[in-house]
Design a protein around this motif. Structure first.
Motif, PDB file in Angstrom:
ATOM      1  N   ASP A  88       3.313  -7.369   7.374  1.00 24.12           N
ATOM      2  CA  ASP A  88       4.516  -7.029   6.963  1.00 24.12           C
ATOM      3  C   ASP A  88       5.046  -5.855   7.990  1.00 24.12           C
ATOM      4  OD1 ASP A  88       6.848  -5.332   5.869  1.00 24.12           O
ATOM      5  OD2 ASP A  88       5.643  -5.560   4.084  1.00 24.12           O
ATOM      6  N   ALA A  89       6.205  -6.234   8.938  1.00 21.91           N
ATOM      7  CA  ALA A  89       6.816  -5.292  10.055  1.00 21.91           C
ATOM      8  C   ALA A  89       7.002  -3.991   9.706  1.00 21.91           C
ATOM      9  CB  ALA A  89       7.940  -5.892  10.717  1.00 21.91           C
ATOM     10  N   TYR A  90       7.450  -3.667   8.270  1.00 19.55           N
ATOM     11  CA  TYR A  90       7.941  -2.759   7.687  1.00 19.55           C
ATOM     12  C   TYR A  90       6.511  -1.528   7.520  1.00 19.55           C
ATOM     13  CZ  TYR A  90       9.901   1.004   4.567  1.00 19.55           C
ATOM     14  OH  TYR A  90      10.297   1.993   3.945  1.00 19.55           O
ATOM     15  N   VAL A  91       5.619  -2.155   6.832  1.00 16.25           N
ATOM     16  CA  VAL A  91       4.354  -1.417   6.708  1.00 16.25           C
ATOM     17  C   VAL A  91       3.598  -1.181   8.056  1.00 16.25           C
ATOM     18  CG1 VAL A  91       2.012  -1.901   5.541  1.00 16.25           C
ATOM     19  CG2 VAL A  91       3.998  -2.709   4.289  1.00 16.25           C
ATOM     20  N   GLN A  92       3.634  -1.936   8.790  1.00 22.07           N
ATOM     21  CA  GLN A  92       2.826  -1.874  10.226  1.00 22.07           C
ATOM     22  C   GLN A  92       3.672  -0.707  10.573  1.00 22.07           C
ATOM     23  OE1 GLN A  92      -0.264  -2.968  10.641  1.00 22.07           O
ATOM     24  NE2 GLN A  92       0.093  -3.683   8.499  1.00 22.07           N
ATOM     25  N   GLY A  93       4.989  -0.701  10.658  1.00 24.10           N
ATOM     26  CA  GLY A  93       5.644   0.478  11.430  1.00 24.10           C
ATOM     27  C   GLY A  93       5.457   1.854  10.908  1.00 24.10           C
ATOM     28  N   GLN A  94       5.293   1.801   9.522  1.00 22.65           N
ATOM     29  CA  GLN A  94       4.990   2.989   8.873  1.00 22.65           C
ATOM     30  C   GLN A  94       3.773   3.638   9.060  1.00 22.65           C
ATOM     31  OE1 GLN A  94       5.276   2.064   4.539  1.00 22.65           O
ATOM     32  NE2 GLN A  94       7.143   3.514   4.504  1.00 22.65           N
ATOM     33  N   LEU A  95       2.647   2.685   9.154  1.00 19.01           N
ATOM     34  CA  LEU A  95       1.556   3.001   9.624  1.00 19.01           C
ATOM     35  C   LEU A  95       1.099   3.627  11.071  1.00 19.01           C
ATOM     36  CD1 LEU A  95      -0.728   0.078   7.861  1.00 19.01           C
ATOM     37  CD2 LEU A  95      -0.459   2.458   7.193  1.00 19.01           C
ATOM     38  N   THR A  96       2.065   2.899  11.941  1.00 22.72           N
ATOM     39  CA  THR A  96       1.962   3.377  13.416  1.00 22.72           C
ATOM     40  C   THR A  96       2.586   4.663  13.464  1.00 22.72           C
ATOM     41  OG1 THR A  96       2.078   1.107  14.051  1.00 22.72           O
ATOM     42  CG2 THR A  96       2.785   2.868  15.656  1.00 22.72           C
ATOM     43  N   ALA A  97       3.757   4.954  12.479  1.00 23.71           N
ATOM     44  CA  ALA A  97       4.495   6.190  12.727  1.00 23.71           C
ATOM     45  C   ALA A  97       3.598   7.183  12.137  1.00 23.71           C
ATOM     46  CB  ALA A  97       5.692   6.290  11.911  1.00 23.71           C
ATOM     47  N   ARG A  98       3.022   7.119  11.191  1.00 24.88           N
ATOM     48  CA  ARG A  98       2.010   8.221  10.404  1.00 24.88           C
ATOM     49  C   ARG A  98       1.028   8.424  11.341  1.00 24.88           C
ATOM     50  NH1 ARG A  98       2.284   5.459   5.047  1.00 24.88           N
ATOM     51  NH2 ARG A  98       4.177   6.330   4.037  1.00 24.88           N
ATOM     52  N   GLU A  99       0.472   7.514  12.142  1.00 24.50           N
ATOM     53  CA  GLU A  99      -0.659   7.879  13.094  1.00 24.50           C
ATOM     54  C   GLU A  99      -0.046   8.603  14.429  1.00 24.50           C
ATOM     55  OE1 GLU A  99      -4.392   7.593  14.640  1.00 24.50           O
ATOM     56  OE2 GLU A  99      -3.693   6.580  12.613  1.00 24.50           O
ATOM     57  N   HIS A 100       1.174   8.256  14.706  1.00 23.93           N
ATOM     58  CA  HIS A 100       1.487   9.168  15.770  1.00 23.93           C
ATOM     59  C   HIS A 100       2.187  10.494  15.219  1.00 23.93           C
ATOM     60  CE1 HIS A 100       1.809   6.070  19.069  1.00 23.93           C
ATOM     61  NE2 HIS A 100       2.204   5.363  18.133  1.00 23.93           N
ATOM     62  N   HIS A 101       2.283  10.513  14.275  1.00 25.79           N
ATOM     63  CA  HIS A 101       2.843  11.738  13.387  1.00 25.79           C
ATOM     64  C   HIS A 101       1.520  12.950  13.194  1.00 25.79           C
ATOM     65  CE1 HIS A 101       5.057  14.852  11.065  1.00 25.79           C
ATOM     66  NE2 HIS A 101       4.387  14.793  10.243  1.00 25.79           N
TER      67      HIS A 101
END
Length: 103
Positions: A88-101
């Protein structure tokens, strides 16, 4: 879905910093949705809406769960296969964003 329900779900989808309960509710829904087809997520969405009652006055985590069921159901509309959070691209994008944050 009624207009009132659509407004309440749209409010949850507006960009905001989610509360811990909202994050947990979305993660729970993703776990429950794993392996389900579109028809199965439609039934799960209907059950979540029925359980929520008046969505406009429901708890933020309940609205987040309903919104996540709606998003996953929409995603699977023309997908043809079962839901998988890892694709799920949305989920993977959230996980990536949280990791960067956090970093």
């Amino acid at each position: 879905m009624s207009e009132e329900t659509e407004v309440a779900v749209a409010a949850v989808l507006e960009p905001h910093e989610p509360l811990a309960g909202e994050i947990a509710a979305r993660e729970r829904v993703r776990g429950e949705a794993a392996g389900l087809t579109h028809h199965q997520t439609v039934r799960a969405l209907e059950a979540a809406l029925a359980e929520a009652g008046d969505l406009a006055s429901a708890d933020a985590s309940v609205r987040a769960a309903v919104a996540e069921w709606q998003r996953i159901t929409d995603l699977l509309f023309d997908h043809g296969g079962p839901y998988a959070p890892e694709t799920d691209a949305y989920v993977q994008g959230q996980l990536t964003a949280r990791e960067h944050h956090r970093g």
